[in-house]
Design an enzyme around this catalytic site. Sequence first.
Site, mmCIF file in Angstrom:
data_model
loop_
_atom_site.group_PDB
_atom_site.id
_atom_site.type_symbol
_atom_site.label_atom_id
_atom_site.label_comp_id
_atom_site.label_asym_id
_atom_site.label_seq_id
_atom_site.Cartn_x
_atom_site.Cartn_y
_atom_site.Cartn_z
ATOM 1 N N HIS A 139 6.515 -32.476 38.407
ATOM 2 C CA HIS A 139 7.123 -33.784 38.142
ATOM 3 C C HIS A 139 8.630 -33.574 38.030
ATOM 4 C CE1 HIS A 139 6.307 -37.940 36.274
ATOM 5 N NE2 HIS A 139 7.591 -37.880 36.618
ATOM 6 N N LEU A 140 9.348 -34.042 39.028
ATOM 7 C CA LEU A 140 10.798 -33.893 39.103
ATOM 8 C C LEU A 140 11.471 -34.439 37.849
ATOM 9 C CD1 LEU A 140 13.060 -33.777 41.823
ATOM 10 C CD2 LEU A 140 13.390 -35.945 40.660
ATOM 11 N N HIS A 141 12.489 -33.768 37.386
ATOM 12 C CA HIS A 141 13.287 -34.243 36.257
ATOM 13 C C HIS A 141 14.670 -33.607 36.355
ATOM 14 C CE1 HIS A 141 11.012 -30.655 35.100
ATOM 15 N NE2 HIS A 141 11.993 -30.365 34.258
ATOM 16 N N GLN A 142 15.681 -34.412 36.036
ATOM 17 C CA GLN A 142 17.063 -33.943 36.094
ATOM 18 C C GLN A 142 17.580 -33.709 34.676
ATOM 19 O OE1 GLN A 142 20.160 -34.933 39.048
ATOM 20 N NE2 GLN A 142 20.853 -36.347 37.471
#
Length: 187
Positions: A139-142
Amino acid sequence: MTDPELVGQDGIGIPDALQRLWTPHRMAYIKGQDKPDGDDPPGCPFCRLPSLDDEQALIVARGETVYAVLNLYPYNPGHLMVVPYRHVADYPDLTADETRELAEFTQHAMGVVRAVSAAHGFNIGINQGVIAGAGIAAHLHQHLVPRWGGDANFMPVIGHTKVLPQLLGETRDLLAGAWGKRSTTAD
């Protein structure tokens, strides 16, 4: 196996010149607690967080396609992440709306963190994939990590310890309170 010369009668250890800051909450991170198995959303903390109360989930702000949440294991006070609601792993797979709002939330978060804590700078980035260091690669997260002059002092370098002067709930309250007071357009 424990070296008997390093363990006192109480099983805790023998006195030495070192002081210790205990951070038992980090054990959950070390053991991989709450990390998703595989690429499926069930069990993914980033998919589960939006269903919780903002204070419980440490969510600072919610948008249409993304939300901002404090990192449970911060590198510095105010370390937060901007996360798409949709379970997506790869940055090129974001929709145009998700990409736009991810950027806008990041800009807005910088303004909020500066207003609340007078951060001197930021590290901003996405660890894309396990090999790049993503703890939850599915799950992409910045990340947005506030930085101050001298924040990398002897504690993490020599003592392998990070000092966080505020509880996460207090940090969340400060940032969430300041979030709505700033313009919703790019700061």
